[in-house]
Scaffold this motif. Structure first.
Motif, PDB file in Angstrom:
ATOM      1  N   GLU A 162       1.004  -1.023  -0.369  1.00 34.23           N
ATOM      2  CA  GLU A 162      -0.029  -0.051   0.000  1.00 34.23           C
ATOM      3  C   GLU A 162       0.847   1.306   0.018  1.00 34.23           C
ATOM      4  N   ARG A 163       2.259   1.224   0.144  1.00 36.68           N
ATOM      5  CA  ARG A 163       2.893   2.290  -0.100  1.00 36.68           C
ATOM      6  C   ARG A 163       2.903   2.719  -1.305  1.00 36.68           C
ATOM      7  N   ARG A 164       2.381   2.109  -2.256  1.00 40.79           N
ATOM      8  CA  ARG A 164       2.469   2.655  -3.830  1.00 40.79           C
ATOM      9  C   ARG A 164       1.544   3.875  -3.786  1.00 40.79           C
ATOM     10  N   PHE A 165       0.578   4.090  -2.755  1.00 42.92           N
ATOM     11  CA  PHE A 165      -0.142   5.295  -2.757  1.00 42.92           C
ATOM     12  C   PHE A 165       0.480   6.463  -2.722  1.00 42.92           C
ATOM     13  N   ASP A 166       1.747   6.244  -2.014  1.00 40.24           N
ATOM     14  CA  ASP A 166       2.478   7.560  -1.440  1.00 40.24           C
ATOM     15  C   ASP A 166       3.399   7.909  -2.789  1.00 40.24           C
ATOM     16  N   VAL A 167       3.345   7.072  -3.808  1.00 36.59           N
ATOM     17  CA  VAL A 167       4.157   7.669  -4.955  1.00 36.59           C
ATOM     18  C   VAL A 167       3.519   8.616  -5.888  1.00 36.59           C
ATOM     19  N   PRO A 168       4.145   9.761  -6.210  1.00 35.97           N
ATOM     20  CA  PRO A 168       3.282  10.928  -6.957  1.00 35.97           C
ATOM     21  C   PRO A 168       3.003  10.291  -8.182  1.00 35.97           C
ATOM     22  N   VAL A 169       1.869  10.628  -8.532  1.00 30.33           N
ATOM     23  CA  VAL A 169       1.295  10.358  -9.913  1.00 30.33           C
ATOM     24  C   VAL A 169       1.088  11.551 -10.701  1.00 30.33           C
ATOM     25  N   THR A 170       1.361  11.486 -12.003  1.00 28.72           N
ATOM     26  CA  THR A 170       1.070  12.385 -12.875  1.00 28.72           C
ATOM     27  C   THR A 170       0.340  11.794 -14.030  1.00 28.72           C
ATOM     28  N   LEU A 171      -0.883  12.235 -14.264  1.00 24.95           N
ATOM     29  CA  LEU A 171      -1.734  11.721 -15.545  1.00 24.95           C
ATOM     30  C   LEU A 171      -1.624  12.816 -16.595  1.00 24.95           C
ATOM     31  N   HIS A 198      -1.118  11.716  -4.307  1.00 24.94           N
ATOM     32  CA  HIS A 198      -0.837  12.837  -4.897  1.00 24.94           C
ATOM     33  C   HIS A 198      -0.817  12.579  -6.388  1.00 24.94           C
ATOM     34  N   VAL A 199      -1.945  13.417  -7.124  1.00 30.75           N
ATOM     35  CA  VAL A 199      -2.150  13.100  -8.333  1.00 30.75           C
ATOM     36  C   VAL A 199      -2.269  14.535  -9.234  1.00 30.75           C
ATOM     37  N   ASP A 200      -1.400  14.476 -10.030  1.00 30.15           N
ATOM     38  CA  ASP A 200      -1.626  15.898 -10.931  1.00 30.15           C
ATOM     39  C   ASP A 200      -2.012  15.392 -12.240  1.00 30.15           C
ATOM     40  N   TYR A 201      -2.405  16.386 -12.847  1.00 31.70           N
ATOM     41  CA  TYR A 201      -2.924  16.171 -14.198  1.00 31.70           C
ATOM     42  C   TYR A 201      -2.512  17.306 -15.104  1.00 31.70           C
ATOM     43  N   VAL A 202      -1.859  16.795 -16.145  1.00 31.51           N
ATOM     44  CA  VAL A 202      -1.360  17.520 -17.335  1.00 31.51           C
ATOM     45  C   VAL A 202      -2.075  17.263 -18.608  1.00 31.51           C
ATOM     46  N   ASP A 203      -2.629  18.153 -19.421  1.00 30.69           N
ATOM     47  CA  ASP A 203      -3.246  18.128 -20.694  1.00 30.69           C
ATOM     48  C   ASP A 203      -2.078  18.202 -21.848  1.00 30.69           C
ATOM     49  N   ILE A 204      -2.481  17.544 -22.883  1.00 34.21           N
ATOM     50  CA  ILE A 204      -1.373  17.469 -24.200  1.00 34.21           C
ATOM     51  C   ILE A 204      -2.597  17.384 -25.140  1.00 34.21           C
ATOM     52  N   ASP A 205      -2.456  18.144 -26.183  1.00 33.96           N
ATOM     53  CA  ASP A 205      -3.349  18.198 -27.372  1.00 33.96           C
ATOM     54  C   ASP A 205      -2.965  17.168 -28.366  1.00 33.96           C
ATOM     55  N   SER A 206      -3.340  15.915 -28.138  1.00 30.66           N
ATOM     56  CA  SER A 206      -2.988  14.963 -28.995  1.00 30.66           C
ATOM     57  C   SER A 206      -4.119  13.830 -29.028  1.00 30.66           C
ATOM     58  N   GLY A 207      -3.731  12.801 -29.722  1.00 28.63           N
ATOM     59  CA  GLY A 207      -4.582  11.551 -29.710  1.00 28.63           C
ATOM     60  C   GLY A 207      -3.831  10.533 -28.892  1.00 28.63           C
ATOM     61  N   HIS A 208      -4.054   9.413 -28.939  1.00 33.28           N
ATOM     62  CA  HIS A 208      -3.642   8.453 -27.950  1.00 33.28           C
ATOM     63  C   HIS A 208      -2.187   8.115 -28.026  1.00 33.28           C
ATOM     64  N   TRP A 209      -1.488   8.532 -29.043  1.00 31.86           N
ATOM     65  CA  TRP A 209      -0.237   7.946 -29.276  1.00 31.86           C
ATOM     66  C   TRP A 209       0.755   9.380 -29.561  1.00 31.86           C
ATOM     67  N   PRO A 210       0.694  10.017 -28.621  1.00 33.80           N
ATOM     68  CA  PRO A 210       1.366  11.446 -28.681  1.00 33.80           C
ATOM     69  C   PRO A 210       3.099  11.207 -28.802  1.00 33.80           C
ATOM     70  N   MET A 211       3.816  10.054 -28.716  1.00 36.27           N
ATOM     71  CA  MET A 211       4.944   9.806 -28.663  1.00 36.27           C
ATOM     72  C   MET A 211       5.478   9.813 -30.335  1.00 36.27           C
ATOM     73  N   TYR A 212       4.283   9.366 -31.214  1.00 31.82           N
ATOM     74  CA  TYR A 212       4.343   9.563 -32.701  1.00 31.82           C
ATOM     75  C   TYR A 212       3.803  10.830 -33.228  1.00 31.82           C
ATOM     76  N   SER A 213       2.728  11.455 -32.675  1.00 24.67           N
ATOM     77  CA  SER A 213       2.239  12.818 -33.017  1.00 24.67           C
ATOM     78  C   SER A 213       2.948  14.114 -32.542  1.00 24.67           C
ATOM     79  N   LYS A 214       3.246  13.932 -31.319  1.00 28.08           N
ATOM     80  CA  LYS A 214       3.721  15.271 -30.448  1.00 28.08           C
ATOM     81  C   LYS A 214       4.970  14.793 -29.718  1.00 28.08           C
ATOM     82  N   PRO A 215       5.963  14.260 -30.380  1.00 26.68           N
ATOM     83  CA  PRO A 215       7.184  13.715 -29.438  1.00 26.68           C
ATOM     84  C   PRO A 215       7.843  14.936 -28.701  1.00 26.68           C
ATOM     85  N   ALA A 216       7.951  16.303 -29.292  1.00 25.27           N
ATOM     86  CA  ALA A 216       8.713  17.113 -28.695  1.00 25.27           C
ATOM     87  C   ALA A 216       7.867  17.716 -27.523  1.00 25.27           C
ATOM     88  N   GLU A 217       6.567  17.849 -27.632  1.00 25.36           N
ATOM     89  CA  GLU A 217       5.609  18.425 -26.493  1.00 25.36           C
ATOM     90  C   GLU A 217       5.673  17.676 -25.550  1.00 25.36           C
TER      91      GLU A 217
END
Length: 225
Positions: A162-171, A198-217
């Motif tokens: 249950e210590r996994r819940f202490d690990v920060p997460v970014t969606l 600890h859950v943070d959220y970051v938006d990225i304007d892409s589809g499901h595969w941003p490593m292909y469509s928005k790699p620099a972003e």
């Protein structure tokens, strides 16, 4: 310099991050794209446990606590790494997906055929998932797609610490918004993240595969974490 372990989702190996890796390196980090057992190495009998063990080994090999990045279905793999090494992972970043809970199958959306789940083509992903991929990008992804052994897709997720819940997460939210993700978590659709502290959220304007469509972003988003 931070190690950033990169785990692509279904059907993709470490080469999926080829356009992201130099961007992360230029931003002063050490990207480590992972190719896991069963991803094109002929290991048709690879299991979910084999893949988790490979990721944990990469965490242990890092000189400092790494950022562990999971994409799509591999969000569960990144979360399993946090469960296995809650003191060894600095943060988990989840791109376009959510971790499955204890006792759930890793990926049971498509039935295996001849012991593996193959890329089903683009029809299941029409709409926001793939709207930003042109014909060339779709062809590259499909050509790189590898069958995933049934021992991986049908593997049962086991979470024990249950210590996994202490690990920060970014969606990192590509085809859905941070507001969507918050709503799903608050509604109880993602029990694991509902309990994360600890859950943070970051938006990225892409589809499901941003490593292909928005790699620099995508690289800038990950480097900022």
């Amino acid at each position: 310099m931070t190690d950033i372990l990169l785990i692509a989702g279904m059907w993709l190996d470490g080469a999926a991050w080829d356009a992201v890796v130099p961007e992360l390196a230029a931003l002063g980090h050490r990207p480590v794209p992972l190719t896991l057992p069963g991803q094109g190495d002929g290991a048709a009998t690879a299991t979910l446990d084999d893949q988790v063990a490979a990721i944990v080994a990469a965490v242990d090999a890092s000189p400092e606590r790494p950022l562990v990045v999971g994409h799509s279905a591999a969000c569960t793999l990144a979360w399993l790494a946090a469960d296995a090494r809650p003191d060894g992972v600095a943060r988990v970043a989840l791109i376009g997906g959510f971790p499955n809970g204890d006792g759930k199958a890793y990926f049971d959306y498509f039935e295996p055929v001849d012991g593996a789940v193959r890329f089903p083509g683009w029809e299941p992903f029409e709409g926001p998932d793939s709207a930003d991929l042109d014909a060339s990008a779709r062809a590259r992804i499909e050509a790189a797609a590898l069958p995933v052994p049934a021992g991986v897709t049908g593997g049962i997720v086991r979470l024990t610490d249950e210590r996994r819940f202490d690990v920060p997460v970014t969606l990192v939210c590509p085809e859905f918004s941070p507001a969507d993700a918050r709503g799903w978590i608050e509604a109880g659709d993602v029990p694991e993240l509902a309990r994360a502290k600890h859950v943070d959220y970051v938006d990225i304007d892409s589809g499901h595969w941003p490593m292909y469509s928005k790699p620099a972003e995508l690289a800038r988003v990950l480097a900022a974490l």
